[in-house]
Design a protein around this motif. Structure first.
Motif, PDB file in Angstrom:
ATOM      1  N   LEU A  77      -3.737 -30.146 -12.041  1.00 34.65           N
ATOM      2  CA  LEU A  77      -4.487 -31.227 -12.669  1.00 34.65           C
ATOM      3  C   LEU A  77      -5.878 -30.768 -13.087  1.00 34.65           C
ATOM      4  O   LEU A  77      -6.391 -31.189 -14.130  1.00 34.65           O
ATOM      5  CB  LEU A  77      -4.605 -32.425 -11.717  1.00 34.65           C
ATOM      6  CG  LEU A  77      -3.350 -33.252 -11.507  1.00 34.65           C
ATOM      7  CD1 LEU A  77      -3.564 -34.284 -10.406  1.00 34.65           C
ATOM      8  CD2 LEU A  77      -2.948 -33.944 -12.795  1.00 34.65           C
ATOM      9  N   ASP A  78      -6.488 -29.900 -12.297  1.00 31.71           N
ATOM     10  CA  ASP A  78      -7.816 -29.381 -12.629  1.00 31.71           C
ATOM     11  C   ASP A  78      -7.820 -28.603 -13.935  1.00 31.71           C
ATOM     12  O   ASP A  78      -8.815 -28.614 -14.657  1.00 31.71           O
ATOM     13  CB  ASP A  78      -8.358 -28.497 -11.503  1.00 31.71           C
ATOM     14  CG  ASP A  78      -8.994 -29.306 -10.388  1.00 31.71           C
ATOM     15  OD1 ASP A  78      -9.379 -30.474 -10.627  1.00 31.71           O
ATOM     16  OD2 ASP A  78      -9.099 -28.775  -9.272  1.00 31.71           O
ATOM     17  N   THR A  79      -6.743 -27.915 -14.251  1.00 38.22           N
ATOM     18  CA  THR A  79      -6.706 -27.148 -15.502  1.00 38.22           C
ATOM     19  C   THR A  79      -6.809 -28.063 -16.718  1.00 38.22           C
ATOM     20  O   THR A  79      -7.333 -27.665 -17.752  1.00 38.22           O
ATOM     21  CB  THR A  79      -5.428 -26.284 -15.616  1.00 38.22           C
ATOM     22  OG1 THR A  79      -4.284 -27.132 -15.630  1.00 38.22           O
ATOM     23  CG2 THR A  79      -5.335 -25.276 -14.498  1.00 38.22           C
ATOM     24  N   VAL A  80      -6.332 -29.286 -16.581  1.00 39.17           N
ATOM     25  CA  VAL A  80      -6.424 -30.274 -17.653  1.00 39.17           C
ATOM     26  C   VAL A  80      -7.704 -31.099 -17.511  1.00 39.17           C
ATOM     27  O   VAL A  80      -8.325 -31.478 -18.507  1.00 39.17           O
ATOM     28  CB  VAL A  80      -5.187 -31.205 -17.621  1.00 39.17           C
ATOM     29  CG1 VAL A  80      -5.290 -32.299 -18.654  1.00 39.17           C
ATOM     30  CG2 VAL A  80      -3.914 -30.418 -17.807  1.00 39.17           C
ATOM     31  N   ALA A  81      -8.108 -31.348 -16.277  1.00 42.23           N
ATOM     32  CA  ALA A  81      -9.231 -32.260 -16.019  1.00 42.23           C
ATOM     33  C   ALA A  81     -10.576 -31.725 -16.489  1.00 42.23           C
ATOM     34  O   ALA A  81     -11.412 -32.499 -16.944  1.00 42.23           O
ATOM     35  CB  ALA A  81      -9.301 -32.592 -14.530  1.00 42.23           C
ATOM     36  N   GLY A 122     -16.050 -28.698 -13.323  1.00 40.25           N
ATOM     37  CA  GLY A 122     -15.894 -27.269 -13.062  1.00 40.25           C
ATOM     38  C   GLY A 122     -16.198 -26.927 -11.614  1.00 40.25           C
ATOM     39  O   GLY A 122     -15.497 -26.120 -10.991  1.00 40.25           O
ATOM     40  N   THR A 123     -17.227 -27.553 -11.071  1.00 42.16           N
ATOM     41  CA  THR A 123     -17.583 -27.338  -9.671  1.00 42.16           C
ATOM     42  C   THR A 123     -16.483 -27.864  -8.746  1.00 42.16           C
ATOM     43  O   THR A 123     -16.118 -27.202  -7.773  1.00 42.16           O
ATOM     44  CB  THR A 123     -18.922 -28.040  -9.353  1.00 42.16           C
ATOM     45  OG1 THR A 123     -19.915 -27.527 -10.230  1.00 42.16           O
ATOM     46  CG2 THR A 123     -19.335 -27.805  -7.923  1.00 42.16           C
ATOM     47  N   SER A 124     -15.960 -29.039  -9.061  1.00 42.03           N
ATOM     48  CA  SER A 124     -14.870 -29.611  -8.255  1.00 42.03           C
ATOM     49  C   SER A 124     -13.643 -28.717  -8.285  1.00 42.03           C
ATOM     50  O   SER A 124     -12.990 -28.497  -7.263  1.00 42.03           O
ATOM     51  CB  SER A 124     -14.499 -31.000  -8.771  1.00 42.03           C
ATOM     52  OG  SER A 124     -15.546 -31.899  -8.557  1.00 42.03           O
TER      53      SER A 124
END
Length: 188
Positions: A77-81, A122-124
């Motif tokens: 999900l982070d790659t999209v978020a 990005g930090t998350s």
């Protein structure tokens, strides 16, 4: 610059920072605030306060929150978020801006809205990768809980106390800067 304009900028930046933690939650909060006639939106963004937008954003928020509690899915999900957060942060900022020229509005939306959201997202994402690497994903639900809680608090504060939200955003960015500076490799 009127007080209404300053408050709308504070709201936009606060919600944009919140988007960095959860993309849909602040949009849902803004939709709910507009739906309940608590916060007026720009004419071109009034659709955000519609019943259809409220339901759609509510479902998207629920799915996003639940997805982040599944280790390894959360990393996907982070790659999209991260890129989506930049777009959503810009959109949130645009929807709340009042009484400014289009050049200033778009500049603030891209830099303050999209930039803040992307920096926090990005930090998350980095935090979650470190958690995955060090705990095998077991610590990721804790990271997700903190992120979701921060997004909820920041969204609510942004809507009800926009000026206080700016202070919280500054504190969050300061903490992020200090933590990452601590882990930055030193030159020998």
């Amino acid at each position: 610059m009127s007080i209404e304009t300053i408050i709308s900028i504070c709201l936009g930046i606060g919600l944009s920072a919140s988007v960095g933690f959860r993309v849909f939650l602040p949009l849902f909060a803004l939709s709910l605030a507009a739906y309940l006639d608590f916060w007026p939106l720009n004419e071109s963004w009034e659709w955000v306060g519609s019943t259809a937008a409220l339901i759609t954003l509510g479902v998207a928020t629920l799915v996003e929150i639940l997805g982040y509690f599944i280790p390894y899915i959360d990393n996907l999900l982070d790659t999209v978020a991260v890129p989506l957060a930049a777009l959503a942060g810009t959109a949130v900022m645009l929807s709340t801006m009042a009484d400014l020229s289009p050049v200033v509005t778009w500049s603030l939306a891209i830099i303050a809205g999209g930039g803040t959201a992307a920096a926090i997202a990005g930090t998350s994402s980095t935090t979650r990768l470190v958690s995955t690497a060090t705990t095998g994903g077991i610590g990721n639900p804790l990271v997700s809980t903190v992120e979701t809680g921060t997004s909820i608090i920041l969204s609510v504060v942004s809507i009800f106390l926009p000026v206080v939200a700016i202070v919280l955003v500054i504190i969050i960015l300061f903490v992020i800067f200090k933590v990452f500076k601590k882990f930055k490799p030193t030159k020998a």
